[in-house]
Design a protein around this motif. Structure first.
Motif, mmCIF file in Angstrom:
data_model
loop_
_atom_site.group_PDB
_atom_site.id
_atom_site.type_symbol
_atom_site.label_atom_id
_atom_site.label_comp_id
_atom_site.label_asym_id
_atom_site.label_seq_id
_atom_site.Cartn_x
_atom_site.Cartn_y
_atom_site.Cartn_z
ATOM 1 N N TYR A 98 0.793 -1.268 -0.019
ATOM 2 C CA TYR A 98 0.163 -0.172 0.045
ATOM 3 C C TYR A 98 0.835 1.318 0.115
ATOM 4 O O TYR A 98 0.704 2.105 -0.551
ATOM 5 C CB TYR A 98 -1.047 0.074 1.159
ATOM 6 C CG TYR A 98 -1.937 1.386 1.256
ATOM 7 C CD1 TYR A 98 -2.798 1.575 0.391
ATOM 8 C CD2 TYR A 98 -1.430 2.362 2.143
ATOM 9 C CE1 TYR A 98 -3.547 2.616 0.515
ATOM 10 C CE2 TYR A 98 -2.198 3.247 2.432
ATOM 11 C CZ TYR A 98 -3.078 3.723 1.415
ATOM 12 O OH TYR A 98 -4.133 4.793 1.516
ATOM 13 N N SER B 275 -6.222 2.626 -6.877
ATOM 14 C CA SER B 275 -5.849 3.096 -5.498
ATOM 15 C C SER B 275 -6.876 2.837 -4.601
ATOM 16 O O SER B 275 -6.718 2.572 -3.622
ATOM 17 C CB SER B 275 -5.857 4.788 -5.580
ATOM 18 O OG SER B 275 -4.961 5.228 -6.488
ATOM 19 N N SER C 45 -6.600 -0.252 -1.388
ATOM 20 C CA SER C 45 -7.133 0.386 -0.099
ATOM 21 C C SER C 45 -7.909 -0.217 0.432
ATOM 22 O O SER C 45 -7.860 -0.857 1.708
ATOM 23 C CB SER C 45 -7.757 1.886 -0.165
ATOM 24 O OG SER C 45 -6.738 2.753 -0.533
ATOM 25 N N ARG D 229 -5.946 -3.338 1.557
ATOM 26 C CA ARG D 229 -5.428 -3.138 2.898
ATOM 27 C C ARG D 229 -6.375 -3.161 3.971
ATOM 28 O O ARG D 229 -5.916 -3.457 5.056
ATOM 29 C CB ARG D 229 -4.733 -1.604 2.922
ATOM 30 C CG ARG D 229 -3.939 -1.132 4.172
ATOM 31 C CD ARG D 229 -2.470 -1.881 4.150
ATOM 32 N NE ARG D 229 -2.166 -1.688 5.324
ATOM 33 C CZ ARG D 229 -2.032 -2.864 6.318
ATOM 34 N NH1 ARG D 229 -2.241 -3.845 5.741
ATOM 35 N NH2 ARG D 229 -1.781 -2.634 7.592
ATOM 36 N N PHE E 144 -13.889 2.122 3.772
ATOM 37 C CA PHE E 144 -13.191 3.182 2.689
ATOM 38 C C PHE E 144 -13.961 4.556 2.727
ATOM 39 O O PHE E 144 -13.624 5.478 2.577
ATOM 40 C CB PHE E 144 -13.077 2.419 1.607
ATOM 41 C CG PHE E 144 -12.312 3.414 0.311
ATOM 42 C CD1 PHE E 144 -10.790 3.630 0.462
ATOM 43 C CD2 PHE E 144 -13.178 4.271 -0.609
ATOM 44 C CE1 PHE E 144 -10.389 4.803 -0.406
ATOM 45 C CE2 PHE E 144 -12.374 5.291 -1.456
ATOM 46 C CZ PHE E 144 -11.203 5.512 -1.325
ATOM 47 N N ASN F 107 -13.674 7.993 4.678
ATOM 48 C CA ASN F 107 -13.030 9.116 4.069
ATOM 49 C C ASN F 107 -13.941 10.310 3.498
ATOM 50 O O ASN F 107 -13.277 11.464 3.563
ATOM 51 C CB ASN F 107 -12.118 8.802 2.680
ATOM 52 C CG ASN F 107 -11.084 7.903 3.134
ATOM 53 O OD1 ASN F 107 -9.971 8.358 3.855
ATOM 54 N ND2 ASN F 107 -10.886 6.868 2.517
ATOM 55 N N MET G 137 -4.626 2.113 7.883
ATOM 56 C CA MET G 137 -3.849 1.946 6.613
ATOM 57 C C MET G 137 -2.375 1.669 7.504
ATOM 58 O O MET G 137 -1.697 1.029 6.991
ATOM 59 C CB MET G 137 -3.691 2.998 5.671
ATOM 60 C CG MET G 137 -4.860 3.254 4.883
ATOM 61 S SD MET G 137 -5.152 1.886 3.906
ATOM 62 C CE MET G 137 -6.527 1.139 4.710
#
Length: 116
Positions: A23, A61, A65, A68, A79, A82, A96
């Protein structure tokens, strides 16, 4: 560079797990390439250059993520945290940075066990 290419080869692979190294190396190379493209865009007057690159790596990307997050035992839906201003990014950054689950979890085997 191998880690960056590994993510791009798995362009939209949301299955499995991604190590911290995978990552963060992808993030590092993304930042470096974006910086160079921004400089070139300013010098050559092609403002669209970095935008095209950003669109090209958007899905990889997100995919890395999500993988990860899987490595830390969390659903990829995390996710979306965010989208919460400031706090969401900080929580996501902590996720992360956390070490992945040792051994097998519901998203697959530990990627460190198969690392060269």
């Amino acid at each position: 560079m191998d880690w960056y290419l590994k993510v791009l080869n798995n362009y939209v692979g949301f299955d499995g797990r991604a190590r911290r190294k995978e990552y963060w190396m992808f993030v590092l190379f993304n930042i470096l390439i974006s910086f160079v493209l921004s400089l070139l865009a300013r010098l050559l007057g092609m403002s669209w250059l970095s935008s095209i690159y950003s669109l090209a790596v958007l899905l990889p990307s997100i995919a890395v993520s999500v993988r990860r997050l899987h490595d830390t035992g969390r659903s990829g839906w995390w996710f979306l945290i965010n989208f919460i201003p400031i706090i969401g990014f900080i929580v996501f950054l902590v996720f992360m940075c956390l070490e992945g689950d040792p051994g097998m979890n519901r998203y697959g085997p530990n990627p460190k066990e198969f690392a060269p």
